[in-house]
Design a protein around this motif. Structure first.
Motif, PDB file in Angstrom:
ATOM      1  N   ALA A  15       0.836  -1.210   0.000  1.00  0.00           N
ATOM      2  CA  ALA A  15       0.000   0.000   0.000  1.00  0.00           C
ATOM      3  C   ALA A  15       0.866   1.254   0.000  1.00  0.00           C
ATOM      4  O   ALA A  15       0.520   2.254  -0.646  1.00  0.00           O
ATOM      5  CB  ALA A  15      -0.928  -0.007   1.209  1.00  0.00           C
ATOM      6  N   ASP A  16       1.988   1.213   0.709  1.00  0.00           N
ATOM      7  CA  ASP A  16       2.904   2.356   0.724  1.00  0.00           C
ATOM      8  C   ASP A  16       3.568   2.565  -0.636  1.00  0.00           C
ATOM      9  O   ASP A  16       3.795   3.700  -1.063  1.00  0.00           O
ATOM     10  CB  ASP A  16       3.980   2.151   1.785  1.00  0.00           C
ATOM     11  N   ARG A  17       3.884   1.467  -1.308  1.00  0.00           N
ATOM     12  CA  ARG A  17       4.613   1.560  -2.575  1.00  0.00           C
ATOM     13  C   ARG A  17       3.697   1.788  -3.774  1.00  0.00           C
ATOM     14  O   ARG A  17       4.127   2.290  -4.806  1.00  0.00           O
ATOM     15  CB  ARG A  17       5.424   0.272  -2.821  1.00  0.00           C
ATOM     16  N   ARG A  18       2.434   1.425  -3.648  1.00  0.00           N
ATOM     17  CA  ARG A  18       1.537   1.399  -4.805  1.00  0.00           C
ATOM     18  C   ARG A  18       1.406   2.745  -5.525  1.00  0.00           C
ATOM     19  O   ARG A  18       1.412   2.783  -6.769  1.00  0.00           O
ATOM     20  CB  ARG A  18       0.165   0.870  -4.393  1.00  0.00           C
ATOM     21  N   PRO A  19       1.296   3.880  -4.837  1.00  0.00           N
ATOM     22  CA  PRO A  19       1.214   5.145  -5.570  1.00  0.00           C
ATOM     23  C   PRO A  19       2.412   5.386  -6.478  1.00  0.00           C
ATOM     24  O   PRO A  19       2.259   5.906  -7.596  1.00  0.00           O
ATOM     25  CB  PRO A  19       1.136   6.193  -4.448  1.00  0.00           C
ATOM     26  N   MET A  20       3.600   4.976  -6.016  1.00  0.00           N
ATOM     27  CA  MET A  20       4.793   5.152  -6.841  1.00  0.00           C
ATOM     28  C   MET A  20       4.776   4.203  -8.038  1.00  0.00           C
ATOM     29  O   MET A  20       5.189   4.564  -9.148  1.00  0.00           O
ATOM     30  CB  MET A  20       6.050   4.926  -5.989  1.00  0.00           C
ATOM     31  N   LEU A  22       2.086   3.047  -9.550  1.00  0.00           N
ATOM     32  CA  LEU A  22       1.110   3.537 -10.524  1.00  0.00           C
ATOM     33  C   LEU A  22       1.690   4.688 -11.337  1.00  0.00           C
ATOM     34  O   LEU A  22       1.466   4.796 -12.550  1.00  0.00           O
ATOM     35  CB  LEU A  22      -0.173   3.968  -9.816  1.00  0.00           C
ATOM     36  N   LYS A  23       2.469   5.554 -10.695  1.00  0.00           N
ATOM     37  CA  LYS A  23       3.135   6.634 -11.419  1.00  0.00           C
ATOM     38  C   LYS A  23       4.152   6.063 -12.403  1.00  0.00           C
ATOM     39  O   LYS A  23       4.331   6.603 -13.504  1.00  0.00           O
ATOM     40  CB  LYS A  23       3.824   7.584 -10.444  1.00  0.00           C
ATOM     41  N   ARG A  26       2.336   5.284 -15.488  1.00  0.00           N
ATOM     42  CA  ARG A  26       1.964   6.473 -16.247  1.00  0.00           C
ATOM     43  C   ARG A  26       3.162   7.088 -16.958  1.00  0.00           C
ATOM     44  O   ARG A  26       3.043   7.604 -18.073  1.00  0.00           O
ATOM     45  CB  ARG A  26       1.293   7.487 -15.316  1.00  0.00           C
ATOM     46  N   VAL A 333       9.536  10.160  -8.695  1.00  0.00           N
ATOM     47  CA  VAL A 333       8.433   9.968  -7.728  1.00  0.00           C
ATOM     48  C   VAL A 333       8.899  10.138  -6.286  1.00  0.00           C
ATOM     49  O   VAL A 333       8.107   9.962  -5.359  1.00  0.00           O
ATOM     50  CB  VAL A 333       7.764   8.583  -7.911  1.00  0.00           C
TER      51      VAL A 333
END
Length: 347
Positions: A15-20, A22-23, A26, A333
């Motif tokens: 969960a901590d790594r997921r935003p990075m 997903l970027k 992109r 990121v």
């Protein structure tokens, strides 16, 4: 006693790594759109190769192919798609890129993983200044998608949108190490070990008795030069000594140096590019010297890719770049280490 770190598949860790992550996706999508708009074709080079590359300090993973008749053939996981991409240029492709999974042994750390993504692209019949511009454009695009106005790594910062500093390797050695590097090179770009050793010792660096010119060059680069590159603004370090550019053609204005460059941000190397060497005889000689050095230091050598050397005769003049995609994403990121931007970090 230090507690064992949670695995990457732990829900909280993920969960901590997921935003990075997903970027990361992109950024890759934006890069593909960027290349498509410029008329490039995406290719997919196979990972198995008869030679993994012929640089002395590059280490590969070996594999074995077993044929239907039981015949066994040694192959390697490629350390770069470079040989295959150049064969495609020989076949008639003119603008290509590959998001390649590549494999390098003896590499692990905050900036290294044994399996990672190398973004390589090639432009036929275009100067290597053009691919330098590509690097800057992609770095700025990554920063935009990643949301980073400033890159930061281990206390060093870099504005990815600032006008890049362009330094020759000779200038960098003079300014950051106080060493006149060109004085140690012959007219053909071969290094004089003893002359460089004296200069390095005067600069306060230790030189071992069995260090050759390349060893001393690397020590100076790592200790005195690289930490000063890409601070505040990106650095394009270019015109490497010819003996440190096995796959690059010599510069027309000075045969001691070659059309090789590297892009740095925050002291981190992000990309390595060449004006590509297309002389098969010269390439064979350079590879042989590299493998002689590998055998001296590590007691092994890799075979030459004869198919690649044959293809050079049909390859057009070209320029190309290998960019460490994971490293660039990491900076874009705000990740602390390369594992943070790998979906499934290797063991």
């Amino acid at each position: 006693m230090n507690e064992k770190a949670s695995p990457w598949w732990d829900r909280d860790v993920h969960a901590d790594r997921r935003p990075m992550l997903l970027k990361r996706g992109r950024i890759a999508q934006a890069f593909r759109s960027h290349f498509a708009a410029a008329g490039f074709v995406e290719v997919e080079c196979g990972a198995l190769a008869p030679s993994p590359g012929n640089e002395a300090h590059l280490h590969a993973f070996a594999a074995e192919k077993v044929g239907p008749d039981g015949a066994r053939t040694r192959l390697y996981l490629h350390t770069s798609p470079e040989f295959a991409c150049k064969k495609l240029l020989a076949a008639g492709e003119t603008k290509i890129f590959d998001f390649a999974r590549v494999y390098r042994n003896r590499e692990r750390g905050a900036l290294h993983a044994p399996e990672f993504t190398m973004l390589e692209w090639y432009r036929a019949n275009e100067p290597y200044a053009r691919v330098q511009d590509d690097c800057i454009a992609l770095m700025r695009l990554a920063a935009e998608i990643g949301g980073a106005k400033v890159f930061s790594f281990r206390g060093r910062e870099c504005d990815p949108c600032a006008e890049p500093e362009r330094l020759t390797v000779a200038q960098a050695f003079t300014w950051h190490a106080g060493i006149e590097l060109l004085d140690t090179l012959s007219e053909e770009g071969e290094g004089d070990r003893d002359v460089l050793a004296v200069k390095a010792r005067r600069a306060g660096l230790e030189v071992a008795a069995d260090d050759n010119w390349a060893d001393i060059f690397s020590k100076i680069l790592v200790a005195r030069v690289e930490p000063k590159l890409g601070l505040g603004k990106p650095t394009l370090l270019h015109e490497y000594p010819r003996c440190e550019a096995a796959l690059a053609r010599a510069c027309r204005h000075d045969a001691r140096v070659a059309e090789r460059f590297e892009l740095y941000a925050c002291g981190v190397e992000l990309a390595n590019g060449f004006g590509e060497l297309t002389d098969a005889k010269e390439q064979r000689a350079r590879f042989t010297r590299e493998m002689d050095e590998k055998e001296r230091v590590y007691g092994e050598r890799y075979p030459l890719d004869e198919d690649f050397l044959a293809a050079l005769a049909n390859m057009p003049e070209a320029s190309g770049v290998a960019l460490g995609f994971d490293r660039l994403v990491m900076l874009a990121v705000g990740a602390r280490k390369i594992d943070d931007v790998l979906w499934t970090p290797p063991p």
